[in-house]
Design a protein around this motif. Sequence first.
Motif, PDB file in Angstrom:
ATOM      1  N   TRP A   1      33.358  49.504  46.208  1.00 10.94           N
ATOM      2  CA  TRP A   1      33.555  49.550  47.476  1.00 10.94           C
ATOM      3  C   TRP A   1      32.292  49.072  48.232  1.00 10.94           C
ATOM      4  CZ3 TRP A   1      35.689  52.974  44.015  1.00 10.94           C
ATOM      5  CH2 TRP A   1      37.096  53.005  44.239  1.00 10.94           C
TER       6      TRP A   1
ATOM      7  N   ASP B   1      31.856  48.048  51.077  1.00  9.37           N
ATOM      8  CA  ASP B   1      31.539  48.566  52.669  1.00  9.37           C
ATOM      9  C   ASP B   1      31.518  49.990  52.373  1.00  9.37           C
ATOM     10  OD1 ASP B   1      31.926  45.901  54.005  1.00  9.37           O
ATOM     11  OD2 ASP B   1      33.835  45.913  53.092  1.00  9.37           O
TER      12      ASP B   1
ATOM     13  N   VAL C   1      33.190  57.489  59.954  1.00  6.21           N
ATOM     14  CA  VAL C   1      32.791  55.923  59.230  1.00  6.21           C
ATOM     15  C   VAL C   1      31.886  55.304  60.168  1.00  6.21           C
ATOM     16  CG1 VAL C   1      34.814  55.622  57.993  1.00  6.21           C
ATOM     17  CG2 VAL C   1      34.741  54.721  60.364  1.00  6.21           C
TER      18      VAL C   1
ATOM     19  N   HIS D   1      39.589  48.653  62.131  1.00  4.75           N
ATOM     20  CA  HIS D   1      38.126  48.846  61.683  1.00  4.75           C
ATOM     21  C   HIS D   1      38.234  48.635  60.010  1.00  4.75           C
ATOM     22  CE1 HIS D   1      34.113  50.625  61.172  1.00  4.75           C
ATOM     23  NE2 HIS D   1      34.691  51.195  60.229  1.00  4.75           N
ATOM     24  N   CYS D   2      39.200  49.265  59.288  1.00  2.00           N
ATOM     25  CA  CYS D   2      39.131  49.251  57.934  1.00  2.00           C
ATOM     26  C   CYS D   2      39.715  47.849  57.338  1.00  2.00           C
ATOM     27  CB  CYS D   2      40.088  50.543  57.489  1.00  2.00           C
ATOM     28  SG  CYS D   2      39.273  51.864  57.982  1.00  2.00           S
TER      29      CYS D   2
ATOM     30  N   ARG E   1      37.444  45.598  55.760  1.00  2.00           N
ATOM     31  CA  ARG E   1      36.488  46.209  54.801  1.00  2.00           C
ATOM     32  C   ARG E   1      37.127  46.755  53.382  1.00  2.00           C
ATOM     33  NH1 ARG E   1      35.196  47.122  60.090  1.00  2.00           N
ATOM     34  NH2 ARG E   1      33.075  46.910  60.563  1.00  2.00           N
TER      35      ARG E   1
ATOM     36  N   MET F   1      36.687  49.706  51.414  1.00  2.00           N
ATOM     37  CA  MET F   1      35.745  50.933  51.600  1.00  2.00           C
ATOM     38  C   MET F   1      36.841  52.161  51.089  1.00  2.00           C
ATOM     39  SD  MET F   1      36.416  51.037  55.448  1.00  2.00           S
ATOM     40  CE  MET F   1      35.190  52.278  55.961  1.00  2.00           C
TER      41      MET F   1
ATOM     42  N   LEU G   1      37.749  56.228  51.265  1.00  2.00           N
ATOM     43  CA  LEU G   1      37.513  57.534  52.116  1.00  2.00           C
ATOM     44  C   LEU G   1      37.775  58.522  51.312  1.00  2.00           C
ATOM     45  CD1 LEU G   1      39.622  56.115  55.311  1.00  2.00           C
ATOM     46  CD2 LEU G   1      37.210  56.093  55.050  1.00  2.00           C
TER      47      LEU G   1
END
Length: 385
Positions: free
Chosen positions: A312, A314, A338, A369-370, A373, A375, A377
């Motif tokens: 990941w 980001d 985040v 926002h995601c 990216r 990422m 969580l």
Amino acid sequence: MGPVRYFLLGPARAQTSEGPDGAAVTVGGPRVRALLTVLALRAGRAVPVGVLVDEVWGAEPPADAVAALQALVGRLRRALGHERVVSTEGGYRLEAVRGDVDLFRFERLADEGVRELAAGRAAGAARLLDEALGLWKGPALADLPDRGAEAARWEARHLDARRARLAAALALGEAAGALPELTALCESHPLDEPLQALRIRALRDAGRSAEALAAYDLVRGEIAERLGADPSAELRSLHAELLELPEPVAPGAGAVVGNLTARLTSFLGRDGELESLGAELRESRLVTLLGPGGVGKTRLSQEAAERVGGGWPDGVWLVELAPVTDPEAVTEAVLAAVGARETVLRGAGAEELRLGDDPMHPTGRLVEHCARRRMLLLLDNCEHV
């Protein structure tokens, strides 16, 4: 006449000596305990009959209050000894000193603990405050029919002592251990700014700066909504310090990107679970860990995420949802964790502009926002919301 200790922090009671070897003194029913409370509050001083009647019976005194009081005094004398409840002109006196009453011992120890804390001696403060707080066995003056302002004053002193003990914990580097109590206290005292500042500091000291910023925003909103005011200078200064903290580690810096903090202890065993979880994380968009509290789900998830964190680019972001009580606030908590915020200039100074101030719905902001990216969580303690 041997020493007797009196206890008013909880149901009124007496004991022939302190410690585990002390023998309890049986003190009658609720009216007798109320009488003991009134006399112990004024240990060593004469209390007029009128005051005793008002405080023992409140708004409903008996028809012959003087005779009823005499009967109660007789019962208390049989429990404590005639020589300990002395008749005076127009009233009665408990033959005791303030040091015999837990309420006043608490006051002395708490004051000493606060002075130690102010002098920078956190360890000594912690010991004194622990001793003081250990005296509380229930609500102060619990047996008075109308506890009123007197009980409220002692409950406020109790909160002061708890606040000071938590400040000592932070000074001793025990921020993570103090957070559960701080969170509970802040929920029940949302406008207590010194208490809220302690929680924000504890989050910061525990390496959870994004949550600290989110906590500040919640406090600021609560104060504005309920009081129509700005946060205190202490809270504003703390907020400025949080904004100056370094951003999470950037890609290529030799560590997992995100907000995971270094653990202070090594992680041994559970290799099979880590391998299985790592495989699930690589293949599935949603993985849920189930199990009773205390089995190590949080630590296992963080270790697994850290081992496969390179997948990941980001970042791996931990979202602690235990303090969140409103399901509607979950998305905002994720946005805060985040680091979804930016700073703009307005007028002569800089003002923080969070994505939370955008008119778009929080879910839409989080998706925006995601979306660009890759990422991971980690939603910890999410089952209640």
